[in-house]
Scaffold this active site. Structure first.
Site, PDB file in Angstrom:
ATOM      1  N   SER A 176     -57.879  57.599   9.828  1.00 50.20           N
ATOM      2  CA  SER A 176     -58.588  56.459  10.365  1.00 50.20           C
ATOM      3  C   SER A 176     -57.675  55.254  10.047  1.00 50.20           C
ATOM      4  CB  SER A 176     -59.886  56.253   9.432  1.00 50.20           C
ATOM      5  OG  SER A 176     -59.127  55.516   7.964  1.00 50.20           O
ATOM      6  N   LYS A 177     -58.016  54.151  10.471  1.00 45.16           N
ATOM      7  CA  LYS A 177     -57.203  52.832  10.649  1.00 45.16           C
ATOM      8  C   LYS A 177     -56.513  52.564   9.305  1.00 45.16           C
ATOM      9  CE  LYS A 177     -58.951  50.184  14.364  1.00 45.16           C
ATOM     10  NZ  LYS A 177     -60.327  49.829  14.456  1.00 45.16           N
TER      11      LYS A 177
END
Ligand code: GLU
Length: 460
Positions: A244-245
């Site tokens: 994810s980010k």
């Protein structure tokens, strides 16, 4: 004809995960002479992001994974009537029903279910009623449509990667297929569109596996043949949590900005879940991947995103790139491209940062010009001879520059260290840097000679 699709929701940039899905769907189709199509799933208006579709298309093109219908992808928001019509077809056939339960009713049921310890699900008030579609006009906008899931039995998904996966039908809720705003849900739209586009193989991320039994049921209700399914393994970050980010740059455009080449990313993404038969081979062009790709060589287990592997692939592609390619793609001078190719940089950005630093006049301790046991005097002589030879060097390119320096060594009766070392320090100001020849090609003749002259001045 094999036909696959990539069906992103335009909620932002194209991420590594989505791009990997697109790549595998592309490879699966292209390895069998098939078609790879794009569909934009923009029915969730709340998550819709302006221009996201354009950005996704741009990233796909940049990677070279170009859909065959790129000029006219299927756009779900343009097909609302189609979905509505199909939803009502299912109501008429008794496979789906109109549900007028209010939010409050659903919420109350939910609370009670949670209180009594059962998994929250739709109670089915409206399932038992028979709302004629003619009556709907009166309640326009206040109903949804749900599909009837079977009360018992198993639904088996025969996945190309995972084999047979069983789902207990009684655990599946009566899915909403048409929302109160008249928009279809993902399930309905995706099934209708895959059917209409003639998709033979649905290749998508593992997170959609639990939707597949619902989709199979819909195919059955419509009386359509279902496509085959392949659910790709998850991608984990280095900490083994879902990528994810939090893990830094995950979008394709971020990677582009950081100086990764599309060839390196494609090669890297292919290995996120796939392995070639001959696992000693690690470099694959998109064309080679197309020749080699087999869905049976895709793993079930999650893949781990290893940034060092991406960096080393990128270094390889930077090094082996055609000079002209780098020049035109990244707008560098030929000399700068040459330096980048041989400098051992992992990303274009690192190379550019170095070039930027190189363009500034170097500062260094004059003592660092002197090679190991050489003397100040010999160093000065080496630099003076080099300056003379370089000034008269006519064609400013690796070979002739190399020859000029060799002549300075020969004529002065010096060692390589007496000439190459101080010239290199004069150019870069550093004890460790690319070779003086590469630096000079990158800096150009005027600047190179000027720096050598400066160095001579620094010595007594
Ligand atoms: N729109 C879904 C997504 O964003 C597509 C899932 C599918 O491929 O069916 O991933």
């Amino acid at each position: 004809m094999i036909r696959t699709r990539f069906a992103p929701s335009p909620t932002g940039e194209l991420h590594i995960g989505g791009a990997r899905t697109a790549l595998f769907a592309y490879l699966f189709a292209k390895s069998q002479g098939g078609e790879f199509l794009l569909r934009i799933e923009d029915t969730d208006r709340e998550r819709f992001v302006e221009r996201a579709t354009e950005r996704i298309i741009e990233s796909l093109k940049w990677l070279g994974i170009t859909p065959d219908n790129i000029e006219k992808p299927m756009i779900q928001s343009e097909r609302l009537e189609e979905y509505k019509k199909h939803a009502f077809d299912l109501v008429r056939a008794g496979h789906a029903y109109i549900c007028t339960c209010t939010k409050e009713m659903l919420e109350k049921d939910r609370e009670e279910q949670i209180k009594s310890g059962v998994a929250p699900r739709y109670e089915g008030h409206c399932r038992k009623l028979k709302t004629k579609s003619e009556k709907l006009k009166a309640i326009e906008g206040k109903y949804i449509i749900r599909m009837k899931m079977p009360d018992e039995g198993k639904i088996i998904v025969d996945d190309l990667i995972r084999g047979k996966v069983e789902f207990d039908a009684s655990l599946l809720d009566d899915q909403i297929i048409l929302k109160s705003d008249g928009f279809p849900t993902y399930h309905l739209a995706s099934v209708i569109d895959d059917h209409e586009m003639g998709i033979t193989h649905v290749i998508r991320a593992e997170e959609w596996l639990s939707s597949t039994p619902k989709h199979l049921k819909l195919y059955q209700m419509f009386g359509w043949d279902a496509p085959e399914f392949a659910h790709l393994p998850m991608i984990l970050g280095p900490d083994h949590k879902k990528l994810s980010k939090r893990h830094g740059a995950t979008s394709i455009s971020d990677h582009k900005a950081e100086g990764y080449l599309p060839e390196a990313l494609v090669n890297f993404m292919a290995f996120l879940g796939w392995n070639p038969k001959d696992d000693s081979k690690q470099y694959f062009s998109l064309q080679e991947l197309t020749e080699e790709f087999k869905i049976k060589n895709v793993n079930k287990s999650a893949a781990v995103f290893d940034i060092e592997k991406l960096r080393s692939l990128n270094e390889y592609y930077l090094r082996t790139y055609e000079l002209t390619n780098l020049k035109t793609k990244e707008r560098l001078t030929e000399g700068e491209s040459g330096l980048i190719k041989r400098g051992g940089y992992k990303t274009l950005k690192e190379a550019e940062d170095y070039l930027q630093k190189l363009r500034k006049t170097p500062e260094y301790d004059p003592k660092s010009l002197i090679f190991k046991k050489s003397s100040e005097e010999t160093t000065k002589k080496g630099l003076e001879l080099a300056c003379e030879k370089l000034s008269s060097c006519e064609r400013w390119e690796s070979e002739s520059i190399q020859r000029s320096l060799a002549e300075a060594v020969g004529e002065g009766g010096l060692t390589n260290g007496d000439v190459f070392w101080p010239v290199r320090v004069a150019l870069s100001g550093e004890e460790k840097s690319p070779s003086p020849v590469e630096l000079m090609v990158a800096l150009g003749k005027g600047e190179s000679v000027k720096r050598v002259k400066e160095a001579i001045k620094k010595l007594k």
